[in-house]
Design a protein around this motif. Structure first.
Motif, PDB file in Angstrom:
ATOM      1  N   ILE A   1       0.837  -1.206   0.000  1.00  0.00           N
ATOM      2  CA  ILE A   1       0.000   0.000   0.000  1.00  0.00           C
ATOM      3  C   ILE A   1       0.868   1.252   0.000  1.00  0.00           C
ATOM      4  O   ILE A   1       0.629   2.204  -0.746  1.00  0.00           O
ATOM      5  CB  ILE A   1      -0.947   0.011   1.228  1.00  0.00           C
TER       6      ILE A   1
ATOM      7  N   LEU B   1       0.479   3.135  -3.283  1.00  0.00           N
ATOM      8  CA  LEU B   1      -0.580   4.126  -3.090  1.00  0.00           C
ATOM      9  C   LEU B   1      -0.077   5.442  -2.511  1.00  0.00           C
ATOM     10  O   LEU B   1      -0.301   6.502  -3.080  1.00  0.00           O
ATOM     11  CB  LEU B   1      -1.679   3.564  -2.196  1.00  0.00           C
ATOM     12  N   TYR B   2       0.624   5.365  -1.383  1.00  0.00           N
ATOM     13  CA  TYR B   2       0.975   6.629  -0.726  1.00  0.00           C
ATOM     14  C   TYR B   2       2.197   7.282  -1.348  1.00  0.00           C
ATOM     15  O   TYR B   2       2.254   8.504  -1.503  1.00  0.00           O
ATOM     16  CB  TYR B   2       1.143   6.412   0.779  1.00  0.00           C
TER      17      TYR B   2
ATOM     18  N   ILE C   1       1.398   9.428  -4.370  1.00  0.00           N
ATOM     19  CA  ILE C   1       0.770  10.715  -4.043  1.00  0.00           C
ATOM     20  C   ILE C   1       1.858  11.733  -3.734  1.00  0.00           C
ATOM     21  O   ILE C   1       1.848  12.865  -4.233  1.00  0.00           O
ATOM     22  CB  ILE C   1      -0.155  10.595  -2.821  1.00  0.00           C
TER      23      ILE C   1
ATOM     24  N   ARG D   1     -13.680  11.623 -11.645  1.00  0.00           N
ATOM     25  CA  ARG D   1     -12.567  11.196 -12.492  1.00  0.00           C
ATOM     26  C   ARG D   1     -13.030  10.684 -13.859  1.00  0.00           C
ATOM     27  O   ARG D   1     -12.291   9.984 -14.538  1.00  0.00           O
ATOM     28  CB  ARG D   1     -11.732  10.152 -11.768  1.00  0.00           C
TER      29      ARG D   1
ATOM     30  N   PHE E   1      -7.078  14.761  -6.573  1.00  0.00           N
ATOM     31  CA  PHE E   1      -6.920  13.942  -5.374  1.00  0.00           C
ATOM     32  C   PHE E   1      -7.519  14.646  -4.159  1.00  0.00           C
ATOM     33  O   PHE E   1      -8.287  14.065  -3.393  1.00  0.00           O
ATOM     34  CB  PHE E   1      -5.436  13.645  -5.143  1.00  0.00           C
TER      35      PHE E   1
ATOM     36  N   PHE F   1     -10.695  13.367  -2.055  1.00  0.00           N
ATOM     37  CA  PHE F   1     -10.382  13.050  -0.664  1.00  0.00           C
ATOM     38  C   PHE F   1     -11.348  13.769   0.280  1.00  0.00           C
ATOM     39  O   PHE F   1     -11.935  13.172   1.174  1.00  0.00           O
ATOM     40  CB  PHE F   1      -8.941  13.489  -0.395  1.00  0.00           C
TER      41      PHE F   1
ATOM     42  N   GLY G   1     -14.816  12.398   0.017  1.00  0.00           N
ATOM     43  CA  GLY G   1     -14.884  11.128   0.726  1.00  0.00           C
ATOM     44  C   GLY G   1     -15.032  11.337   2.224  1.00  0.00           C
ATOM     45  O   GLY G   1     -15.854  10.702   2.887  1.00  0.00           O
ATOM     46  N   LEU G   2     -14.217  12.263   2.768  1.00  0.00           N
ATOM     47  CA  LEU G   2     -14.280  12.552   4.198  1.00  0.00           C
ATOM     48  C   LEU G   2     -15.673  13.008   4.610  1.00  0.00           C
ATOM     49  O   LEU G   2     -16.227  12.548   5.604  1.00  0.00           O
ATOM     50  CB  LEU G   2     -13.274  13.644   4.551  1.00  0.00           C
TER      51      LEU G   2
ATOM     52  N   MET H   1     -18.110  10.156   4.577  1.00  0.00           N
ATOM     53  CA  MET H   1     -17.859   9.266   5.717  1.00  0.00           C
ATOM     54  C   MET H   1     -18.462   9.874   6.973  1.00  0.00           C
ATOM     55  O   MET H   1     -19.099   9.202   7.770  1.00  0.00           O
ATOM     56  CB  MET H   1     -16.350   9.134   5.933  1.00  0.00           C
TER      57      MET H   1
ATOM     58  N   LYS I   1     -10.302   5.746  14.978  1.00  0.00           N
ATOM     59  CA  LYS I   1     -11.284   5.517  13.924  1.00  0.00           C
ATOM     60  C   LYS I   1     -11.121   6.542  12.803  1.00  0.00           C
ATOM     61  O   LYS I   1     -11.236   6.264  11.625  1.00  0.00           O
ATOM     62  CB  LYS I   1     -12.686   5.617  14.519  1.00  0.00           C
TER      63      LYS I   1
ATOM     64  N   SER J   1     -10.329   5.943   8.966  1.00  0.00           N
ATOM     65  CA  SER J   1     -11.195   6.361   7.862  1.00  0.00           C
ATOM     66  C   SER J   1     -10.442   7.270   6.888  1.00  0.00           C
ATOM     67  O   SER J   1     -10.674   7.228   5.683  1.00  0.00           O
ATOM     68  CB  SER J   1     -12.459   7.045   8.391  1.00  0.00           C
ATOM     69  N   VAL J   2      -9.515   8.082   7.412  1.00  0.00           N
ATOM     70  CA  VAL J   2      -8.697   8.906   6.519  1.00  0.00           C
ATOM     71  C   VAL J   2      -7.907   8.007   5.568  1.00  0.00           C
ATOM     72  O   VAL J   2      -7.887   8.206   4.357  1.00  0.00           O
ATOM     73  CB  VAL J   2      -7.741   9.816   7.325  1.00  0.00           C
ATOM     74  N   LEU J   3      -7.302   6.968   6.153  1.00  0.00           N
ATOM     75  CA  LEU J   3      -6.531   6.043   5.322  1.00  0.00           C
ATOM     76  C   LEU J   3      -7.424   5.365   4.286  1.00  0.00           C
ATOM     77  O   LEU J   3      -7.065   5.238   3.124  1.00  0.00           O
ATOM     78  CB  LEU J   3      -5.856   4.984   6.195  1.00  0.00           C
ATOM     79  N   LEU J   4      -8.609   4.982   4.751  1.00  0.00           N
ATOM     80  CA  LEU J   4      -9.542   4.310   3.855  1.00  0.00           C
ATOM     81  C   LEU J   4      -9.907   5.186   2.668  1.00  0.00           C
ATOM     82  O   LEU J   4      -9.894   4.756   1.524  1.00  0.00           O
ATOM     83  CB  LEU J   4     -10.829   3.977   4.621  1.00  0.00           C
ATOM     84  N   VAL J   5     -10.235   6.431   2.980  1.00  0.00           N
ATOM     85  CA  VAL J   5     -10.650   7.344   1.919  1.00  0.00           C
ATOM     86  C   VAL J   5      -9.516   7.549   0.935  1.00  0.00           C
ATOM     87  O   VAL J   5      -9.707   7.478  -0.282  1.00  0.00           O
ATOM     88  CB  VAL J   5     -11.084   8.706   2.513  1.00  0.00           C
ATOM     89  N   SER J   6      -8.324   7.775   1.465  1.00  0.00           N
ATOM     90  CA  SER J   6      -7.232   8.040   0.530  1.00  0.00           C
ATOM     91  C   SER J   6      -6.942   6.816  -0.313  1.00  0.00           C
ATOM     92  O   SER J   6      -6.609   6.920  -1.492  1.00  0.00           O
ATOM     93  CB  SER J   6      -5.988   8.518   1.265  1.00  0.00           C
ATOM     94  N   THR J   7      -7.106   5.629   0.271  1.00  0.00           N
ATOM     95  CA  THR J   7      -6.903   4.416  -0.519  1.00  0.00           C
ATOM     96  C   THR J   7      -7.899   4.357  -1.672  1.00  0.00           C
ATOM     97  O   THR J   7      -7.568   4.026  -2.797  1.00  0.00           O
ATOM     98  CB  THR J   7      -7.119   3.161   0.356  1.00  0.00           C
ATOM     99  N   MET J   8      -9.119   4.768  -1.335  1.00  0.00           N
ATOM    100  CA  MET J   8     -10.159   4.694  -2.346  1.00  0.00           C
ATOM    101  C   MET J   8      -9.908   5.633  -3.527  1.00  0.00           C
ATOM    102  O   MET J   8     -10.127   5.299  -4.665  1.00  0.00           O
ATOM    103  CB  MET J   8     -11.501   5.045  -1.695  1.00  0.00           C
TER     104      MET J   8
END
Lengths: 293, 439
Positions: A21, A25-26, A29, A229, A274, A278, A281-282, A285, B3, B7-14
């Protein structure tokens, strides 16, 4: 074994996955962000540091604004169709009268999502064409003057044409996901509600939707990040044209990077995309409190 | 808290998936290809070409096979990518650093940008060594691959623009071939009013086709020295008012309805079909496509005429729009001698003849197109072209990529209502940025 030892073992097991990962992934970025601070291109050998220049440029770039607007159009249309309408379709297919035919309809709705975007793109391009297409003659038949209608050729309508094709393709996919989620809702609840005198619409809003919150949310994330995207539909159907009317963030990024050879600026756009996804998404969530139940 | 982090990690992965294609690391060196030279001493050369479709593909396969037969120690690995796709593909490959040993490009700026970026081998020494080979090419096409006296590409295909016309439409209505721009406009008006057919087949959903028209009109209307200055990325300004006039002349054709309706949703290939089906009277095209009209309409049912000249225009009347295709050798190629050998073979008189007769692709050799190796029409086209002194490359290949892109984008907007002044204002803005970067 004590607790500490347990934790250690857990780390050992997690390490390979974490490594993958991080590397795939990171790290990209971070590298991408660093790339966006330099002026460089595939063709040129020069690499010069320009700092935040591209981010400043990005804020002033009119094409970026057009692209964001187009991504928003895509996002709104996708949420309305792929969440709203497909939820309704799923509920209708799950209803008692239609359940017998459900598999037929499900298949019909689902087939488009199996096609390649290239195929649907070219097909819709032909359908929309004012000279060889099908849409204009149909409109003509129902009494609309089509001399000014050129869905993909007019800057004002092009993005809606592209987005509509995308909805046609993917609506069936979310319908199937919703049906699956609906089937897991216990029949007892509906029966109880019916006895208490709840109508079909009430049952839909009071039982179905709340019970499917998680599925709706996941689909929402998929649909919205997908809208941010979006690339291939536009590339196949209009390639960003006419002019810049259908340029999205992803197509513009590609054009800047690989056609105009401004890789630094393209990296800045990528980083911007990105950040946008991001943050989106936050928010989602947070709004849905995923995992708290 | 934990948590939140999860969730931050999850979102960035997505969301990170979408960055996959964009994060390349700088200009990497070309990877060492161990397979370049296999154990038996055989040299392998990769060759990126742009003819996956028939009848072209067969010719190139045969040609490569013949070369390999004559040179058993050289192995050519040819890959064919289609016209539009190769433009992107080359840039993508260049950013990866692993260029094919031999690759195709259009003459003009597209060759020069590879040369400036150090991706192309300077072929001047090989050309100087073999003056017979050098002199065999039409000078206009070899010159378009030269910067500061160094030549980076070997032309193999030439293209000269002509106006195609439907003979049936012209004969039944007794139209005369227009020689001047005014006659041309008058003819368009007559065709529009008197017949059912569209005067000119034109479609611009792939915007390169408009750049052909503008490239041609610029050559007609802008003084040659001004154009030379402006087409050079380090000095281009595009402020001459004749550029606006050229765009206006083009937009006029659309505004008067000579292009028919909805030009932005049709592309070149669609309108070519329409032209071949007899729905349009004229169409701008170039010599390499002549075979398409033979196939589509039947030899004898179509003809061509020289682009009408514009009286009193400031451009050079001896210049015609067109352009060449050329092969380049990568600067990272480990076996340049063998690669040059291959190019010499491919551009030899014998192979050039075959290329023209078998694939219908006009070669770029002096006296290369004759009645023997081509159709009478094509031979005639090259005979008539002897009157031209210069070739103005297709605009999208002639100017720097960003400027070309802006030109094409704004022209599409122009066909949708934007004024000629605004179109050129867009171009000037980008040209100024490019100039600042290249000075």
């Amino acid at each position: 074994m004590n607790r500490k030892g347990n934790r250690k073992t857990a780390f050992i097991y997690l390490a390979p996955a974490m490594l993958v990962i991080i590397v795939f992934l990171y790290l990209p970025i971070i590298l991408n962000f660093m790339n966006s601070l330099y002026k460089w291109g595939a063709m040129s050998t020069e690499v010069t540091f320009v700092g935040a220049k591209y981010y400043k440029e990005l804020l002033e770039d009119e094409t970026i604004r057009i692209a964001i607007k187009n991504n928003l159009v895509f996002a709104v249309m996708s949420v309305v169709c792929q969440i709203g309408i497909s939820l309704v379709i799923a509920a209708v297919l799950e209803s008692k009268f239609l359940r017998r035919w459900q598999s037929v309809f499900r298949t019909i709705y689902f087939i488009p999502s199996l096609l390649m975007v290239t195929v649907t793109g070219i097909t819709f391009k032909m359908l929309y064409s004012p000279s060889i297409g099908l849409i204009n003659p149909i409109l003509e038949k129902i009494g609309i003057d089509t001399s000014g209608i050129d869905i993909l050729g007019n800057a004002g309508s092009a993005i809606f044409g592209v987005a509509a094709a995308s909805q046609w393709q993917y609506i069936g996919y979310t319908v199937v996901l919703f049906i699956v989620a609906m089937q897991s809702i216990s029949e007892d609840i509906y029966e109880a509600a019916e006895i208490d005198g709840a109508g079909a619409i009430q049952r839909f809003f009071r039982i179905t939707v709340p019970m499917m919150k998680d599925t709706i949310m996941i689909n929402m994330i998929i649909v919205i990040t997908g809208a941010v995207r979006v690339y291939d539909e536009v590339y196949v159907m209009t390639n960003g044209g006419p002019g810049r009317a259908t340029q999205t963030l992803a197509t513009y990024l590609y054009q800047v990077g690989f056609k105009n050879d401004q890789m630094g600026y393209a990296s800045a756009i990528a980083f911007f995309v990105f950040v946008v996804t991001f943050v989106l998404g936050l928010f989602q969530m947070k709004g849905y409190d995923l995992g708290d139940d | 808290m934990k948590k939140k982090i999860v969730s931050v990690l999850l979102v960035s992965t997505m969301v990170v998936g979408l960055l996959g294609g964009c994060a390349t690391s700088g200009a990497g060196g070309s990877s060492d290809n161990e397979k370049d030279e296999s154990a038996d001493g055989k040299v392998t050369l990769s060759f990126l070409n742009k003819y996956p479709e028939e009848p072209y593909a067969q010719y190139f396969e045969d040609a490569v096979a013949e070369f390999e037969e004559q040179n058993p120690d050289i192995d050519i690995e040819m890959e064919n990518v289609s016209d539009e796709a190769i433009k992107d593909k080359l840039t993508v490959i260049a950013s990866g650093g692993d260029m094919p040993d031999i690759y195709m490009s259009w003459t003009g700026e597209r060759v020069k940008r590879f040369a400036r970026g150090g991706k192309a081998l300077d072929l001047t020494p090989y050309l100087e060594e073999d003056s017979e080979w050098t002199d065999s090419f039409l000078p206009a096409f070899l010159n378009n691959s030269t910067i500061d006296g160094s030549t980076y590409a070997i032309p193999y295909r030439s293209g000269i623009m002509y106006m195609m016309y439907n003979k049936e439409v012209f004969e039944t209505n007794n139209y005369e071939i227009p020689e001047t721009w005014d006659e041309f406009l008058a003819l368009c008006e007559t065709i529009k009013n008197d017949t059912e057919v569209t005067p000119i087949a034109f479609g611009n959903s792939s915007p390169w086709y408009a750049s052909w028209w503008i490239g041609m009109l610029n050559a007609m209307m802008v003084p040659a020295d001004v154009m030379d200055t402006d087409y050079d990325p380090s000095s281009g300004a595009f402020t001459d008012e004749n550029y606006v006039k050229a765009v206006q002349a083009f937009l006029d054709l659309n505004d008067k309805g000579y292009f028919g309706d909805h030009v932005n949703s049709k592309d070149y290939y669609q309108v070519r079909e329409e032209f071949c089906a007899g729905q349009a009277a004229m169409m701008l095209d170039a010599t390499p496509q002549f075979t398409q009209y033979d196939d589509g309409m039947g030899t004898g049912n179509w003809g061509f005429f020289k682009i009408p000249t514009m009286e009193g225009a400031a451009g050079d009347s001896g210049t015609v729009g067109g352009g060449g295709e050329a092969w380049m050798i990568s600067s990272a190629c480990k076996h340049p001698e063998e690669a040059v050998k291959f190019l010499k073979f491919m551009t030899s008189k014998e192979m050039a003849d075959k290329q023209t007769s078998e694939a219908g692709l006009p070669n770029a050799l002096v006296g290369g197109i004759t009645e023997e190796n081509s159709t009478a029409t094509l031979a005639d086209a090259y005979k008539q072209a002897e009157g031209y002194t210069n070739i103005a490359d297709w605009l999208d290949c002639a100017v720097e990529a960003t400027i070309a892109d802006q030109y094409m984008t704004s022209l599409q907007e122009g066909l949708d209502g934007k004024s000629a002044e605004d179109v050129m204002a867009d171009v000037q803005k980008v040209a100024a940025e490019v100039k600042a970067e290249n000075e």
